[in-house]
Enzyme design. Structure first.
Site, PDB file in Angstrom:
ATOM      1  N   GLU A 204       0.833  -1.256  -0.070  1.00 40.87           N
ATOM      2  CA  GLU A 204       0.075  -0.008   0.148  1.00 40.87           C
ATOM      3  C   GLU A 204       0.907   1.186   0.036  1.00 40.87           C
ATOM      4  OE1 GLU A 204      -4.034   2.097   2.055  1.00 40.87           O
ATOM      5  OE2 GLU A 204      -2.967   0.044   3.103  1.00 40.87           O
TER       6      GLU A 204
ATOM      7  N   CYS B 276      -6.416   0.826   2.365  1.00 42.12           N
ATOM      8  CA  CYS B 276      -7.508   2.083   2.385  1.00 42.12           C
ATOM      9  C   CYS B 276      -7.257   3.054   1.296  1.00 42.12           C
ATOM     10  CB  CYS B 276      -7.113   3.155   3.716  1.00 42.12           C
ATOM     11  SG  CYS B 276      -7.666   1.953   5.285  1.00 42.12           S
TER      12      CYS B 276
ATOM     13  N   ASN C 222     -12.038  -3.158   0.776  1.00 41.04           N
ATOM     14  CA  ASN C 222     -11.144  -3.104   1.559  1.00 41.04           C
ATOM     15  C   ASN C 222     -11.365  -3.827   2.903  1.00 41.04           C
ATOM     16  OD1 ASN C 222      -8.165  -3.140   2.800  1.00 41.04           O
ATOM     17  ND2 ASN C 222      -8.860  -1.223   3.561  1.00 41.04           N
ATOM     18  N   GLU C 223     -11.877  -3.051   3.924  1.00 37.14           N
ATOM     19  CA  GLU C 223     -12.290  -3.572   5.078  1.00 37.14           C
ATOM     20  C   GLU C 223     -13.463  -2.560   5.555  1.00 37.14           C
ATOM     21  OE1 GLU C 223      -8.850  -2.873   7.535  1.00 37.14           O
ATOM     22  OE2 GLU C 223      -9.164  -0.669   7.638  1.00 37.14           O
TER      23      GLU C 223
END
Length: 644
Positions: A43, A233, A364-365
């Site tokens: 990331e 993120c 993602n989350e």
């Protein structure tokens, strides 16, 4: 009785430990270990891409930052223009006018906390340039050290009213991590400049628009099975407008539009207002890197939700089609024939053969009902067009709790292939959760431990031995449950020592050097010693999940015919371990090696100046069908045992 008690007390006083007997059944493997089991997750946080893995040394090379001179010091008459640009998606360029006074017109770039130059190394400078009038203009391209001296200069001439690319190679006569690039208009006249670039010639595989060679080598040395990109993120963005859009990251690098980095203002105490994404490291480069390091690519796409920590922007279900189409087009970009729309884009970039993408992650989350109802739309569309592609969903941002408990049943209902779990927890959590997956549903979706790291808050979340050992202990549970856990990646991967927001991280670097953490070496020891089949290893009839601070797992490696045993001793005292191997029939152990990490101080860390904690290798004496070991304190060892 008194004599026995006295002898026991004396033994404890001398540090002699009771022997622990373990058994390994070689005859009946319990699960297959996926070749993708251990990998890396990238990331763009901590300046991991621009200023890190991506080898470009110039910051804001196309003057597209909201404040176009960020990273630059203009001197003389320098203006930002956009009339008749060279690139339509990066329309800004600079115009420099030299009115004839000496050294009164030019521009100077600071790089990413400086430009790292090594004595004797070559650097490729390039620029797109034109002269608005007919007068040729001479430029001096200079490498300036941190003492403001400019011993390296090359002169180039710009002439013609049409944009042209001009390139020159400079050899540095000095080593300096905080150098600068300077361009001076030497002759009277006007010149337009755009996409000013400086790369080491010695990038990974000597590619132009390449990657930093030492950092890629560190990834290659992990022997990763999977490579997840580009986040994280980053995928979500601070807003839907700033989400990562993969289509902006392919095609000619000069015409990839700038994007705001998700992490520029996230941490108020460590804001980086100059943190943007040039997208020079884009999806084509990510796929190519996956191929280079031998890892299966795992791209992540936006599910139509911006980061739920930052905003509440949600794409309505009736407006979701473009997002779903982006996912389908990405699969075509990776795998499509050269005659398809996006397969042709890949081929035109230099890779006619498909990248053989096998899986894709959606979101993602994210959490709440808004996530599964969108994931379900993606999953149905992907399965309809590409039934062989595996879909990865998410269990949210935490290792447990309300959202985790809600999302897992939803993942089963939708029927995703893998569920991405994240846990950034204290070392004690990792030690006490080595049996986490022992009781997971064997028939449900498989687990992807997509982001995890032990955070030792008492040490400021340092990458120390304690954190690394706790991860090694936890990973014995991942391997033992390889029928449930198919992928695992530590996070984050990279951090620039002068520009980081989040720690701990696997690899730290500055503009010239890099450092592998103890956590890195744990990952490497697992990645280099994966094995193909889980073997049943027990102590007192149970898996070894922390009894007397010991953790263990065993595997069979079919290609080499070796037994691989991983042992962790977190205790502050040695441990005697005897391992009996059953199911060998008439075969016997004939030789062995141990690769190990060990230090007496759990707080030990590596630094850029010295890597104190590195794996060491020693031979192991074996006897028949038994292995007797004295494990030091604070120890992680991988034993490879050869049979006759």
């Amino acid at each position: 009785m008194k004599r026995l008690t006295a002898l026991l007390a004396l033994s404890l006083a001398l540090g002699v430990q009771a022997q622990h007997t373990m058994t390994v059944d070689v005859a009946k493997p319990t699960a297959k270990i996926q070749p993708t089991m251990y990998g890396v997750f990238f990331e763009d946080i901590n300046f991991g891409a621009d200023g890190g893995l991506y080898a470009e040394l110039v910051k804001n090379r196309s003057f597209e930052f909201p404040q176009p001179f960020v990273g630059w010091v203009p001197f003389g008459q320098v203006t930002v223009e956009d009339e008749k640009p060279c690139f339509d998606r990066n329309p800004h360029y600079i115009r420099i006018v030299n009115d004839g006074r000496l050294l009164r017109a030019g521009i100077d770039n600071e790089g990413y906390r400086g430009i790292g130059l090594k004595q004797g190394e070559e650097y490729r400078f390039s620029v797109y340039a034109r002269t608005p009038d007919a007068t040729p203009v001479k430029l001096s391209v200079e490498l300036v050290n941190s003492n403001a001296e400019n011993p390296v200069k090359k002169e180039i001439e710009i002439k013609g009213q049409e944009w042209q690319k001009v390139a020159v190679v400079l050899k540095s006569s000095f080593t300096d991590a905080h150098s600068r690039l300077r361009i001076v208009v030497q002759s009277k006249g006007t010149v337009d400049l755009d996409h000013i670039s400086l790369f080491p010639v010695n990038t990974w595989k000597q590619r132009e628009n390449g990657l930093r060679a030492d950092l890629v080598q560190a990834l290659y040395d992990l022997n990763p099975g999977v490579f997840r990109f580009p986040g994280g993120c980053i995928i979500e963005g601070n807003s839907l407008a700033t989400r990562y859009q993969w289509k902006n990251s392919v095609g000619p690098v000069e015409n990839r539009p700038l994007n705001e980095n998700r992490w520029n203002y996230t941490f108020k105490h460590k804001a980086f207002p100059d943190y943007f994404q040039s997208l020079g490291l884009g999806f084509y480069e990510y796929f190519l890197l996956s191929e280079d390091i031998g890892a299966e690519p795992l791209p992540v796409v936006s599910c139509g939700l911006s980061c739920q920590y930052e905003s509440n922007e949600i794409v309505s279900l009736d407006q979701l089609d473009p997002y779903v189409q982006d996912a389908l087009d990405l699969i075509e970009f990776a795998n499509g024939d050269v005659n398809t729309t996006w397969g042709k884009v890949r081929a035109d970039m230099g890779h006619p053969a498909p990248f053989n993408l096998k899986m894709i992650a959606v979101g993602n989350e994210q959490w709440g009902e808004v996530y599964p109802e969108r994931l379900e739309v993606f999953t149905k569309a992907i399965r309809a067009k590409y039934p062989d592609i595996k879909v990865v969903g998410s269990s949210g941002p935490s290792a447990g709790g309300e959202q985790f408990d809600y999302l897992w049943p939803e993942m089963k209902r939708i029927g995703v292939d893998l569920v991405d779990e994240h846990y950034y927890m204290a070392p004690d959590w990792f030690l006490t959760n080595a049996a986490r997956y022992d009781s997971y549903d064997r028939k449900g979706p498989k687990v992807f431990a997509g982001e995890y790291a032990a955070h030792d808050h008492a040490s400021g979340k340092a990458n120390n031995l304690y954190a690394a050992l706790s991860e090694a202990a936890f990973m014995t549970g991942l391997e033992r449950n390889a029928d449930v856990v198919h992928l695992a990646t530590y996070a984050p991967l990279f951090a620039h020592v002068d520009a980081w927001q989040w720690n701990p991280d696997l690899i730290w670097f500055d503009n010239l050097r890099m450092m592998r953490t103890p956590n890195y070496y744990v990952q490497q020891m697992y990645g280099m010693n994966t094995g193909t089949d889980v073997l049943k290893l027990q102590m007192d009839g149970k898996p070894v999940t922390g009894q007397d601070s010991l953790y263990a797992t065993a595997a069979w490696d079919e290609p080499t015919g070796e037994i691989i045993v991983k042992l962790v001793n977190v205790a502050s005292h040695p441990a005697e371990v005897k391992i009996d191997f059953t199911g060998l029939k008439k075969r016997q152990l004939v030789s062995g090696t141990c690769t190990y990490l060990h230090d007496g101080d759990l707080k030990t860390v590596n630094t850029l100046e010295q890597e104190t904690l590195v794996p060491r290798v020693r031979p192991v004496q074996v006897k028949g069908q038994t292995l007797e070991l004295q494990l030091p304190e604070h120890f992680f060892g991988v034993y490879r045992l050869q049979l006759n």
